[in-house]
Write a protein that holds these residues in place. Sequence first.
Motif, PDB file in Angstrom:
ATOM      1  N   THR A  93       0.841  -1.191   0.000  1.00  0.00           N
ATOM      2  CA  THR A  93       0.000   0.000   0.000  1.00  0.00           C
ATOM      3  C   THR A  93       0.882   1.248   0.000  1.00  0.00           C
ATOM      4  O   THR A  93       2.052   1.184   0.368  1.00  0.00           O
ATOM      5  N   ALA A  94       0.308   2.349  -0.405  1.00  0.00           N
ATOM      6  CA  ALA A  94       1.026   3.623  -0.420  1.00  0.00           C
ATOM      7  C   ALA A  94       0.045   4.731  -0.070  1.00  0.00           C
ATOM      8  O   ALA A  94      -1.155   4.631  -0.363  1.00  0.00           O
ATOM      9  N   GLU A  95       0.556   5.774   0.558  1.00  0.00           N
ATOM     10  CA  GLU A  95      -0.283   6.913   0.915  1.00  0.00           C
ATOM     11  C   GLU A  95      -0.618   7.690  -0.339  1.00  0.00           C
ATOM     12  O   GLU A  95       0.274   8.179  -1.030  1.00  0.00           O
ATOM     13  N   GLN A  96      -1.897   7.804  -0.620  1.00  0.00           N
ATOM     14  CA  GLN A  96      -2.329   8.483  -1.835  1.00  0.00           C
ATOM     15  C   GLN A  96      -3.393   9.525  -1.508  1.00  0.00           C
ATOM     16  O   GLN A  96      -4.160   9.374  -0.548  1.00  0.00           O
ATOM     17  N   ARG A  97      -3.433  10.569  -2.327  1.00  0.00           N
ATOM     18  CA  ARG A  97      -4.432  11.620  -2.162  1.00  0.00           C
ATOM     19  C   ARG A  97      -5.708  11.209  -2.890  1.00  0.00           C
ATOM     20  O   ARG A  97      -5.718  11.049  -4.112  1.00  0.00           O
ATOM     21  N   VAL A  98      -6.790  11.029  -2.127  1.00  0.00           N
ATOM     22  CA  VAL A  98      -8.048  10.578  -2.710  1.00  0.00           C
ATOM     23  C   VAL A  98      -9.154  11.576  -2.357  1.00  0.00           C
ATOM     24  O   VAL A  98      -9.128  12.199  -1.288  1.00  0.00           O
ATOM     25  N   PRO A  99     -10.143  11.759  -3.237  1.00  0.00           N
ATOM     26  CA  PRO A  99     -11.239  12.693  -2.947  1.00  0.00           C
ATOM     27  C   PRO A  99     -12.058  12.224  -1.751  1.00  0.00           C
ATOM     28  O   PRO A  99     -12.327  11.033  -1.590  1.00  0.00           O
ATOM     29  N   ARG A 100     -12.435  13.175  -0.916  1.00  0.00           N
ATOM     30  CA  ARG A 100     -13.331  12.843   0.187  1.00  0.00           C
ATOM     31  C   ARG A 100     -14.711  12.536  -0.375  1.00  0.00           C
ATOM     32  O   ARG A 100     -15.184  13.204  -1.297  1.00  0.00           O
ATOM     33  N   ASN A 101     -15.360  11.554   0.181  1.00  0.00           N
ATOM     34  CA  ASN A 101     -16.702  11.225  -0.286  1.00  0.00           C
ATOM     35  C   ASN A 101     -17.761  11.618   0.727  1.00  0.00           C
ATOM     36  O   ASN A 101     -18.938  11.305   0.558  1.00  0.00           O
ATOM     37  N   ARG A 102     -17.319  12.343   1.795  1.00  0.00           N
ATOM     38  CA  ARG A 102     -18.276  12.654   2.851  1.00  0.00           C
ATOM     39  C   ARG A 102     -17.740  13.806   3.711  1.00  0.00           C
ATOM     40  O   ARG A 102     -16.851  13.616   4.520  1.00  0.00           O
ATOM     41  N   ALA A 103     -18.280  14.996   3.533  1.00  0.00           N
ATOM     42  CA  ALA A 103     -17.885  16.142   4.342  1.00  0.00           C
ATOM     43  C   ALA A 103     -18.860  17.289   4.073  1.00  0.00           C
ATOM     44  O   ALA A 103     -19.549  17.314   3.045  1.00  0.00           O
ATOM     45  N   THR A 104     -18.919  18.221   5.034  1.00  0.00           N
ATOM     46  CA  THR A 104     -19.790  19.389   4.903  1.00  0.00           C
ATOM     47  C   THR A 104     -18.971  20.650   5.113  1.00  0.00           C
ATOM     48  O   THR A 104     -18.184  20.734   6.063  1.00  0.00           O
ATOM     49  N   VAL A 105     -19.146  21.617   4.233  1.00  0.00           N
ATOM     50  CA  VAL A 105     -18.420  22.885   4.320  1.00  0.00           C
ATOM     51  C   VAL A 105     -19.417  24.025   4.183  1.00  0.00           C
ATOM     52  O   VAL A 105     -20.240  24.029   3.266  1.00  0.00           O
ATOM     53  N   MET A 106     -19.344  24.984   5.120  1.00  0.00           N
ATOM     54  CA  MET A 106     -20.159  26.197   5.012  1.00  0.00           C
ATOM     55  C   MET A 106     -19.239  27.356   4.674  1.00  0.00           C
ATOM     56  O   MET A 106     -18.292  27.653   5.406  1.00  0.00           O
ATOM     57  N   LEU A 107     -19.507  28.001   3.569  1.00  0.00           N
ATOM     58  CA  LEU A 107     -18.749  29.166   3.124  1.00  0.00           C
ATOM     59  C   LEU A 107     -19.470  30.409   3.643  1.00  0.00           C
ATOM     60  O   LEU A 107     -20.623  30.671   3.292  1.00  0.00           O
ATOM     61  N   VAL A 108     -18.798  31.152   4.520  1.00  0.00           N
ATOM     62  CA  VAL A 108     -19.397  32.329   5.168  1.00  0.00           C
ATOM     63  C   VAL A 108     -18.677  33.576   4.667  1.00  0.00           C
ATOM     64  O   VAL A 108     -17.476  33.740   4.902  1.00  0.00           O
ATOM     65  N   ILE A 109     -19.405  34.457   3.977  1.00  0.00           N
ATOM     66  CA  ILE A 109     -18.788  35.616   3.321  1.00  0.00           C
ATOM     67  C   ILE A 109     -19.329  36.922   3.898  1.00  0.00           C
ATOM     68  O   ILE A 109     -20.545  37.121   4.019  1.00  0.00           O
ATOM     69  N   ASP A 110     -18.419  37.804   4.231  1.00  0.00           N
ATOM     70  CA  ASP A 110     -18.736  39.141   4.736  1.00  0.00           C
ATOM     71  C   ASP A 110     -19.229  40.016   3.579  1.00  0.00           C
ATOM     72  O   ASP A 110     -18.562  40.142   2.557  1.00  0.00           O
ATOM     73  N   VAL A 111     -20.419  40.621   3.760  1.00  0.00           N
ATOM     74  CA  VAL A 111     -20.956  41.534   2.736  1.00  0.00           C
ATOM     75  C   VAL A 111     -21.225  42.908   3.348  1.00  0.00           C
ATOM     76  O   VAL A 111     -22.132  43.625   2.912  1.00  0.00           O
ATOM     77  N   SER A 112     -20.444  43.284   4.361  1.00  0.00           N
ATOM     78  CA  SER A 112     -20.584  44.618   4.951  1.00  0.00           C
ATOM     79  C   SER A 112     -20.124  45.672   3.950  1.00  0.00           C
ATOM     80  O   SER A 112     -19.471  45.360   2.940  1.00  0.00           O
ATOM     81  N   LEU A 113     -20.449  46.939   4.232  1.00  0.00           N
ATOM     82  CA  LEU A 113     -20.153  48.013   3.282  1.00  0.00           C
ATOM     83  C   LEU A 113     -18.664  48.169   3.000  1.00  0.00           C
ATOM     84  O   LEU A 113     -18.280  48.687   1.951  1.00  0.00           O
ATOM     85  N   SER A 114     -17.828  47.722   3.923  1.00  0.00           N
ATOM     86  CA  SER A 114     -16.381  47.828   3.700  1.00  0.00           C
ATOM     87  C   SER A 114     -15.923  46.994   2.514  1.00  0.00           C
ATOM     88  O   SER A 114     -14.843  47.218   1.968  1.00  0.00           O
ATOM     89  N   MET A 115     -16.758  46.048   2.097  1.00  0.00           N
ATOM     90  CA  MET A 115     -16.386  45.181   0.980  1.00  0.00           C
ATOM     91  C   MET A 115     -16.458  45.891  -0.374  1.00  0.00           C
ATOM     92  O   MET A 115     -16.079  45.328  -1.393  1.00  0.00           O
ATOM     93  N   LYS A 116     -16.941  47.144  -0.380  1.00  0.00           N
ATOM     94  CA  LYS A 116     -16.924  47.871  -1.659  1.00  0.00           C
ATOM     95  C   LYS A 116     -15.632  48.671  -1.831  1.00  0.00           C
ATOM     96  O   LYS A 116     -15.473  49.395  -2.822  1.00  0.00           O
ATOM     97  N   ALA A 117     -14.697  48.525  -0.904  1.00  0.00           N
ATOM     98  CA  ALA A 117     -13.399  49.191  -1.023  1.00  0.00           C
ATOM     99  C   ALA A 117     -12.688  48.727  -2.279  1.00  0.00           C
ATOM    100  O   ALA A 117     -12.793  47.562  -2.690  1.00  0.00           O
ATOM    101  N   THR A 118     -11.931  49.627  -2.885  1.00  0.00           N
ATOM    102  CA  THR A 118     -11.271  49.329  -4.164  1.00  0.00           C
ATOM    103  C   THR A 118      -9.773  49.060  -4.011  1.00  0.00           C
ATOM    104  O   THR A 118      -9.050  49.054  -5.005  1.00  0.00           O
TER     105      THR A 118
END
Length: 326
Positions: free
Chosen positions: A79-104
């Motif tokens: 056997t060898a250590e290999q990178r394999v796709p996860r078949n079971r996980a949950t991810v929540m992407l939390v994004i800030d949308v405050s007014l400061s996000m319109k900064a250029t």
Amino acid sequence: MSLSGFTAPWWFLLLIAVAGVVVAYVLVQRARRKRVLRFANLELLDRVAPKAQGWIRHVPAILLVLSMLVLTVALAGPTAEQRVPRNRATVMLVIDVSLSMKATDVAPTRLKAAQDAAKQFAENMTPGINLGLISFAGTATVLVNPTTDRAGVAKAIDNLKLSESTATGEGIYAALQSIQNFSAVVGGAEGPPPARVVLMSDGKQTVPQDLYAPRGAYTAAQAAKQAQMPISSISFGTTHGSVDIEGKSQDVRVDDDSLQEIARLSGGQFYKAASADELKRVYADLGEQIGYELKDADASKPWLVAGTLILMIGAGAALLVGQRLP
């Protein structure tokens, strides 16, 4: 080609048989030499006998033994250590949308750069990951519950709208609640899938002012730690950002310290991105960490291929040297 973690090491007992073949071959060669030396007239034998091939005549036998050794390793299941796709996980992407996000300070704006990077993150996520989306400013809104539908997440990211205030704690709590609700439905006999929160923000919490308040970011991070849902926080922006609010220019420099502390309190990791390209690299790194895992996988195929090829070469050498198969 790995030589570790054998799943069926008892196949190595076949090496005894391989050793037996080697010993038998040596004994047969000695016996043949003795029979040849029984001829009384060696001078005549030298004239009529075919020219000796020397060590070359042993090449087919050597290849045969080598193929048996390699095939035995394959049977033992390395056997060898290999990178394999996860078949079971949950991810929540939390994004800030405050007014400061319109900064250029991040072209064209912080929000647009964040949207592009977040969409790329969602689209490149491995199929087995359930991905959800939350936006937060003064309050938090669950835009997409955990799902494998990447198109729905991408569409929601495109529709993000700016609003006043920054309630980072509310965003984290909303993510924890969404994950818990989803896990209660899909848990099954194996229990809930592993979960993580990916928090992207550019500024310090303003609602409430106290980060340790009951609904504050630090308190929420501690709750994430208890729930075993680490937070990967991304500090996005520069120290010279500013926005125009009601005709007044306001400094909206990025707040690394609080986001780093959120990651620490939750048992997660902190990332800093001061440009769109850096943010994309951060998301790409997170995608690798979240979407894949290292597992001991079967590594016998290279040994099987090598053993078969050596055997075929040995058979060809036998036909070439001895004009017969060994």
